[in-house]
Scaffold this motif. Structure first.
Motif, PDB file in Angstrom:
ATOM      1  N   THR A  46       0.794  -1.223   0.062  1.00  0.00           N
ATOM      2  CA  THR A  46      -0.138   0.056  -0.073  1.00  0.00           C
ATOM      3  C   THR A  46       0.790   1.231   0.017  1.00  0.00           C
ATOM      4  OG1 THR A  46      -1.630  -0.985   1.065  1.00  0.00           O
ATOM      5  CG2 THR A  46      -1.793   1.371   1.432  1.00  0.00           C
ATOM      6  N   ILE A  47       0.503   2.250  -0.948  1.00  0.00           N
ATOM      7  CA  ILE A  47       1.292   3.529  -0.756  1.00  0.00           C
ATOM      8  C   ILE A  47       0.303   4.442  -0.102  1.00  0.00           C
ATOM      9  CG2 ILE A  47       2.325   5.260  -2.263  1.00  0.00           C
ATOM     10  CD1 ILE A  47       2.423   3.088  -4.481  1.00  0.00           C
ATOM     11  N   LEU A  48       0.887   5.353   0.858  1.00  0.00           N
ATOM     12  CA  LEU A  48       0.029   6.167   1.592  1.00  0.00           C
ATOM     13  C   LEU A  48       0.865   7.613   1.135  1.00  0.00           C
ATOM     14  CD1 LEU A  48      -0.707   4.377   4.952  1.00  0.00           C
ATOM     15  CD2 LEU A  48      -2.041   4.519   3.015  1.00  0.00           C
ATOM     16  N   ASP A  49      -0.096   8.497   1.155  1.00  0.00           N
ATOM     17  CA  ASP A  49       0.289  10.044   0.831  1.00  0.00           C
ATOM     18  C   ASP A  49      -0.342  10.695   1.806  1.00  0.00           C
ATOM     19  OD1 ASP A  49       0.196  12.760   0.030  1.00  0.00           O
ATOM     20  OD2 ASP A  49       0.571  12.380  -2.147  1.00  0.00           O
ATOM     21  N   VAL A  50       0.456  11.475   2.794  1.00  0.00           N
ATOM     22  CA  VAL A  50       0.223  12.088   3.991  1.00  0.00           C
ATOM     23  C   VAL A  50       0.162  13.679   3.919  1.00  0.00           C
ATOM     24  CG1 VAL A  50       1.000  10.319   5.599  1.00  0.00           C
ATOM     25  CG2 VAL A  50       2.570  12.263   4.998  1.00  0.00           C
ATOM     26  N   ARG A  51       0.165  14.031   2.529  1.00  0.00           N
ATOM     27  CA  ARG A  51      -0.092  15.516   2.360  1.00  0.00           C
ATOM     28  C   ARG A  51      -1.408  15.869   2.542  1.00  0.00           C
ATOM     29  NH1 ARG A  51       1.889  16.080  -3.373  1.00  0.00           N
ATOM     30  NH2 ARG A  51       0.785  14.505  -3.550  1.00  0.00           N
ATOM     31  N   ARG A  53      -5.232  17.113   1.591  1.00  0.00           N
ATOM     32  CA  ARG A  53      -6.075  16.600   0.340  1.00  0.00           C
ATOM     33  C   ARG A  53      -5.938  17.377  -0.678  1.00  0.00           C
ATOM     34  NH1 ARG A  53     -11.930  14.295   1.360  1.00  0.00           N
ATOM     35  NH2 ARG A  53     -10.342  12.847   2.029  1.00  0.00           N
ATOM     36  N   ASP A  54      -5.708  18.785  -0.598  1.00  0.00           N
ATOM     37  CA  ASP A  54      -5.679  19.699  -1.728  1.00  0.00           C
ATOM     38  C   ASP A  54      -4.473  19.339  -2.644  1.00  0.00           C
ATOM     39  OD1 ASP A  54      -6.656  21.799  -3.360  1.00  0.00           O
ATOM     40  OD2 ASP A  54      -4.898  23.021  -2.615  1.00  0.00           O
ATOM     41  N   VAL A  55      -3.433  19.173  -1.939  1.00  0.00           N
ATOM     42  CA  VAL A  55      -2.097  18.919  -2.474  1.00  0.00           C
ATOM     43  C   VAL A  55      -2.222  17.604  -3.213  1.00  0.00           C
ATOM     44  CG1 VAL A  55       0.345  18.511  -2.298  1.00  0.00           C
ATOM     45  CG2 VAL A  55      -0.911  20.432  -1.218  1.00  0.00           C
ATOM     46  N   TYR A  56      -2.836  16.642  -2.443  1.00  0.00           N
ATOM     47  CA  TYR A  56      -3.006  15.183  -3.080  1.00  0.00           C
ATOM     48  C   TYR A  56      -3.861  15.350  -4.375  1.00  0.00           C
ATOM     49  CZ  TYR A  56      -4.875  10.538  -3.342  1.00  0.00           C
ATOM     50  OH  TYR A  56      -5.336   9.242  -3.820  1.00  0.00           O
ATOM     51  N   ASN A  57      -4.913  15.863  -4.306  1.00  0.00           N
ATOM     52  CA  ASN A  57      -5.845  16.133  -5.497  1.00  0.00           C
ATOM     53  C   ASN A  57      -4.882  16.547  -6.603  1.00  0.00           C
ATOM     54  OD1 ASN A  57      -7.964  14.772  -4.235  1.00  0.00           O
ATOM     55  ND2 ASN A  57      -8.939  16.825  -3.589  1.00  0.00           N
ATOM     56  N   HIS A  58      -4.308  17.313  -6.346  1.00  0.00           N
ATOM     57  CA  HIS A  58      -3.566  18.199  -7.502  1.00  0.00           C
ATOM     58  C   HIS A  58      -2.384  17.160  -8.224  1.00  0.00           C
ATOM     59  CE1 HIS A  58      -4.956  22.083  -7.793  1.00  0.00           C
ATOM     60  NE2 HIS A  58      -5.262  22.176  -6.599  1.00  0.00           N
ATOM     61  N   GLY A  59      -2.000  16.058  -7.324  1.00  0.00           N
ATOM     62  CA  GLY A  59      -1.103  15.192  -7.958  1.00  0.00           C
ATOM     63  C   GLY A  59      -0.473  14.499  -6.832  1.00  0.00           C
ATOM     64  N   HIS A  60      -0.388  13.014  -7.501  1.00  0.00           N
ATOM     65  CA  HIS A  60       0.041  11.854  -6.462  1.00  0.00           C
ATOM     66  C   HIS A  60       0.457  10.592  -7.329  1.00  0.00           C
ATOM     67  CE1 HIS A  60      -4.166  11.476  -6.496  1.00  0.00           C
ATOM     68  NE2 HIS A  60      -4.017   9.771  -6.743  1.00  0.00           N
ATOM     69  N   ILE A  61       1.160   9.929  -6.575  1.00  0.00           N
ATOM     70  CA  ILE A  61       1.853   8.671  -7.176  1.00  0.00           C
ATOM     71  C   ILE A  61       0.438   7.808  -7.521  1.00  0.00           C
ATOM     72  CG2 ILE A  61       2.966   6.349  -6.759  1.00  0.00           C
ATOM     73  CD1 ILE A  61       4.806   7.823  -5.150  1.00  0.00           C
ATOM     74  N   MET A  62       0.387   7.164  -8.856  1.00  0.00           N
ATOM     75  CA  MET A  62      -0.812   6.411  -8.830  1.00  0.00           C
ATOM     76  C   MET A  62      -1.107   5.241  -7.956  1.00  0.00           C
ATOM     77  SD  MET A  62      -1.961   4.695 -12.765  1.00  0.00           S
ATOM     78  CE  MET A  62      -2.186   6.497 -13.553  1.00  0.00           C
ATOM     79  N   GLY A  63      -2.223   5.433  -7.576  1.00  0.00           N
ATOM     80  CA  GLY A  63      -2.768   4.427  -6.657  1.00  0.00           C
ATOM     81  C   GLY A  63      -2.535   4.715  -5.145  1.00  0.00           C
ATOM     82  N   PHE A  67      -4.104   9.531   3.247  1.00  0.00           N
ATOM     83  CA  PHE A  67      -4.139   9.405   4.548  1.00  0.00           C
ATOM     84  C   PHE A  67      -3.651  10.793   5.422  1.00  0.00           C
ATOM     85  CE2 PHE A  67      -5.251   4.789   5.808  1.00  0.00           C
ATOM     86  CZ  PHE A  67      -6.031   4.537   4.602  1.00  0.00           C
ATOM     87  N   PRO A  68      -4.309  11.816   5.782  1.00  0.00           N
ATOM     88  CA  PRO A  68      -3.751  13.240   6.262  1.00  0.00           C
ATOM     89  C   PRO A  68      -2.934  12.637   7.645  1.00  0.00           C
ATOM     90  CG  PRO A  68      -5.904  13.159   6.152  1.00  0.00           C
ATOM     91  CD  PRO A  68      -5.918  11.967   5.334  1.00  0.00           C
ATOM     92  N   MET A  69      -2.016  13.208   7.889  1.00  0.00           N
ATOM     93  CA  MET A  69      -1.309  13.067   9.206  1.00  0.00           C
ATOM     94  C   MET A  69      -1.990  12.808  10.602  1.00  0.00           C
ATOM     95  SD  MET A  69       2.052  12.715   8.730  1.00  0.00           S
ATOM     96  CE  MET A  69       2.960  13.466  10.001  1.00  0.00           C
TER      97      MET A  69
END
Length: 163
Positions: A46-51, A53-63, A67-69
């Motif tokens: 599983t890949i978790l992006d803790v940035r 939501r707004d930043v995540y929505n603009h771009g993140h690793i596919m998949g 999960f905000p901090m």
């Protein structure tokens, strides 16, 4: 380690390594480590992006999952087994380290800090998604598989040579 895991490990050591295998999970992982696992088709991660939501929505690793901090531990405990392989990244390596520390303290045992985050992922041609990513024009070699694989291996060698 269970008896089954011991038997598998012993069998791997006894047999010649004919086919290379992707790297296993490391506490500090490079984007090459993750990319190799994904290219080998290893879905048990599983890949978790803790940035935010707004930043995540603009771009993140596919998949990657957002999960905000402030909800990281609670959401992880509700959604994952404690032995799940988890790659985590944030806006900075420091934020990534803090997120990994929080998960480990909560009892998660297979947590990898993805060094360099999204920017490092993009640098090795990793797949991304998000608002800004759909606007970006693909690079000159975006669909040239041979060139992309060659670049990936060249960058991996450079990564391994760093102290």
């Amino acid at each position: 380690m269970s008896k089954l895991e011991d038997a598998i490990e012993n069998a791997k050591e006894a047999l010649p390594n004919i086919t290379p295998t992707p790297p296993g999970l490391k506490a500090e992982s490079s984007v090459h480590d993750l990319k190799s696992r994904l290219e080998w088709g290893e879905p048990a991660l599983t890949i978790l992006d803790v940035r935010s939501r707004d930043v995540y929505n603009h771009g993140h690793i596919m998949g990657a999952m957002e999960f905000p901090m402030d909800q990281l531990v609670e959401l992880s405990q509700k959604n994952f087994e404690y032995k799940r392989d988890i790659y985590v990244y944030g806006a900075t390596d420091e934020e990534t380290t803090e997120a990994a520390r929080m998960l480990r303290q909560a009892g998660f045992v297979n947590v990898a800090e993805l060094k360099g985050g999204l920017e490092a992922w993009k640098a090795v041609g990793g797949s991304t998604e998000g608002i800004d990513e759909t606007r970006a024009e693909p690079g000159a070699n975006a669909y040239n598989v041979v060139t992309n694989v060659k670049n990936h291996f060249e960058r991996q060698e450079i990564d391994f040579q760093k102290p």
